[in-house]
Each structure stands twice: as structure tokens, then as C-alpha cells.
Enzyme design. Sequence first.
Site, short mmCIF file in Angstrom:
data_model
loop_
_atom_site.label_atom_id
_atom_site.label_comp_id
_atom_site.label_asym_id
_atom_site.label_seq_id
_atom_site.Cartn_x
_atom_site.Cartn_y
_atom_site.Cartn_z
N CYS A 178 0.84 -1.21 0.00
CA CYS A 178 0.00 0.00 0.00
C CYS A 178 0.87 1.26 0.00
O CYS A 178 0.63 2.19 -0.78
CB CYS A 178 -0.93 0.02 1.21
SG CYS A 178 -2.15 -1.30 1.24
N THR A 179 1.85 1.28 0.86
CA THR A 179 2.73 2.44 0.94
C THR A 179 3.45 2.65 -0.39
O THR A 179 3.54 3.78 -0.89
CB THR A 179 3.74 2.29 2.09
OG1 THR A 179 3.00 2.15 3.32
CG2 THR A 179 4.65 3.50 2.20
#
Length: 176
Positions: free
Chosen positions: A70-71
Site C-alpha cells: 500500500c505504501t
Amino acid sequence: MTGTARTTPKGIPVGSQAPDFALKDNHGRTVRLSDLRGGAEGGDDAGFEGDGDGRNVVLVFYPFAFTGVCTGELHALRDELPAFVNDDTQLLAVSTDSIHTLRIFAEQEDLEFPLLSDFWPHGETSRAYGIFDEEKGCALRGTFVIDKRGVVRWSVVNGLPDARDLDEYVKALAAL
């Protein structure tokens, strides 16, 4: 195997009207998809200017803040931000994290686009888009490119571990 069969969410179909929502962003402001549509009057409390022309929306659902994939995906969007936040387009990223978590995540990762909280009712917007994973309690990696009239023009839904291809978003926007 006993019990009910489990189906994998696939997202709403291209060509359908995008479900409207009102979600709080990482600063506690309400963001409504309908405020970005053509013909919207005035702005809203999240600072979107409804000049009547509307904006295309890149709506990115991601499972959780502070996780590796996600990051990485949000960093890629941040690094190409002018393609996704401009007079014609608005990027919105949605997870089931709380607004407090999203505020810290945005500050720590230098994310300057709205991170929207689908925390409560938990996953309601993710469910409306057909990408909520009931077993995991979070959204899958779903992206929807929505035109100025609120119609889904392109989408992709990936499983939790599978990153999306940012170049595909750019191509979908260029086709509008």
C-alpha cells in the site's frame, strides 16, 4: 469442504454510475464524490471547487495504511501527482483505517492528496464498489477511473498482495 462458497469481489462494472459517498478525509473534512461531478455548484468543505465543469476522479481503494505494498503504491501516486491532481482530475484514496491513522500516515509519508476513511460504517463504501473482503475486513486493491458525469470508465481489482500498474491509470485518464 463445508460451509458456503466464497466469491472474490470483482468491483462494479465499467459503464455504471459510480456510487456516491461522503467520507471523512485525513483532516476530518467530508469529501463527496458528487461534489466533483460536472454541474456541481460551489465547493465543499474539503476544498474542491465545483466550477460546473467537474473533474475526472481516480478512486483508489487500498487495504491498510503502513503496509508495504500500500505504501509503495501511494508513493508512486505521490511521485506522479500532477497527472492525478490537476484542474481536470482528482485523486482520492480510500481505506478502512480511521481518520486518525490516515492523518499520521499522510504526514509520515508526505501524501498530499485526500486519504478517505471508510472506517464506519465499516467498509460501507468498499462494499458499494463491490471490493470489500468480508473475511479480511478491508478493501481489495480496486481502482476506478470515473468521468466528470460520475460514470465508471475503467477499473481494475487486484487481490491484497498484488500491486497495480500506475501506467494503466494514466492510459485510462488519457482515453477520457
